[in-house]
Design a protein around this motif. Structure first.
Motif, PDB file in Angstrom:
ATOM      1  N   UNK A 152       1.474   5.752  -0.117  1.00  0.00           N
ATOM      2  CA  UNK A 152       0.787   6.763   0.688  1.00  0.00           C
ATOM      3  C   UNK A 152       1.668   8.110  -0.262  1.00  0.00           C
ATOM      4  N   UNK A 185       0.832  -1.134   0.133  1.00  0.00           N
ATOM      5  CA  UNK A 185       0.150   0.175  -0.012  1.00  0.00           C
ATOM      6  C   UNK A 185       0.988   1.186  -0.090  1.00  0.00           C
ATOM      7  N   UNK A 238       1.061  -3.553   9.774  1.00  0.00           N
ATOM      8  CA  UNK A 238       1.750  -2.666   8.941  1.00  0.00           C
ATOM      9  C   UNK A 238       3.292  -2.244   9.060  1.00  0.00           C
ATOM     10  N   UNK A 239       4.096  -2.427   8.080  1.00  0.00           N
ATOM     11  CA  UNK A 239       5.576  -1.817   8.330  1.00  0.00           C
ATOM     12  C   UNK A 239       5.612  -0.404   8.595  1.00  0.00           C
ATOM     13  N   UNK A 240       6.864   0.076   8.878  1.00  0.00           N
ATOM     14  CA  UNK A 240       6.735   1.506   9.035  1.00  0.00           C
ATOM     15  C   UNK A 240       7.252   2.209   7.545  1.00  0.00           C
ATOM     16  N   UNK A 267       4.141   0.917   1.839  1.00  0.00           N
ATOM     17  CA  UNK A 267       4.087   0.128   3.160  1.00  0.00           C
ATOM     18  C   UNK A 267       3.743  -1.205   2.738  1.00  0.00           C
TER      19      UNK A 267
END
Lengths: 110, 121
Positions: B39, B37, B111-113, B95
């Protein structure tokens, strides 16, 4: 332009109840469950609500979700300053064969 | 403790390529579907790609189809995203997210950072 429609902003004072809406269509919300994610400033998103109204362990019961037809809502009661964040709805879309997100709602605690 | 750690982001010129990695730990990686995902700066979340636990099913967002390739190595507990023909609009934090199932619903529970990809000349 996001597939799911959310208001860009919402606000409330501490202790108040606020709701955030999420509108979709028959190919996403109308036929699949809705999840909500909370993103605190500068952090990764976090699962808040899944399967329309289920809270993962650790999420306070001040947060609740609902779904009706092609729309969904997130309600936050007893608003607290730490609830100030961006909130996103999401659902699988059968036509697009993928997850779709709302544009996000920035919640401000006044 | 479930951990997802992305790496591989950076500055790349338009038309260039980049390979992102996501190292998973704290759970049986081979049992879970995974997603990417992204952003864009100051923007909302956009789903990019999905891969099933055995790699048998893969989906892409229309915006990256034909340019990005998702893959995984269950022996190495790792998820990858090969990004080719990068465009300015691919600039975003990427992510990786674990997909779980419950209550008749699929959702991203960890979720990862994130890792920042900047496409610019």
């Amino acid at each position: 332009q996001s597939v799911l429609t959310q208001p860009p902003s919402a606000s409330g004072t501490p202790g108040q109840r606020v709701t955030i809406s999420c509108s979709g269509s028959s190919s996403n919300i109308g036929s699949n469950t809705v999840n909500w994610y909370q993103q605190l400033p500068g952090t990764a998103p976090k699962l808040l609500i899944y399967s329309n109204n289920q809270r993962p362990s650790g999420v306070p019961d001040r947060f609740s979700g609902s779904k009706s037809g092609t729309s969904a809502s997130l309600a936050i009661s007893g608003l607290q300053s730490e609830d100030e964040a961006d909130y996103y709805c999401a659902a699988w879309d059968d036509s697009l064969n993928g997850q779709v997100f709302g544009g996000g709602t920035k919640l401000t605690v006044l | 403790e479930v951990q997802l750690v992305e790496s591989g982001g950076g500055l790349v010129q338009p038309g260039g390529s980049l390979r992102l990695s996501c190292a998973a730990s704290g759970f049986t990686f081979s049992s879970y579907s995974m997603n990417w995902v992204r952003q864009a700066p100051g923007k909302g979340l956009e789903w990019v790609s999905y891969i099933s636990s055995s790699s048998s099913t893969i989906y892409y967002a229309d915006s990256v189809k034909g340019r990005f390739t998702i893959s995984r190595d269950n022996a190495k507990n790792s998820l990858y995203l090969q990004m080719n023909s990068l465009r300015d609009e691919d600039t975003a934090v990427y992510y990786c997210a674990r997909e779980n199932y419950g209550g008749n619903s699929y959702y991203f529970d960890y979720w990862g950072q994130g890792t920042l990809v900047t496409v610019s000349s």
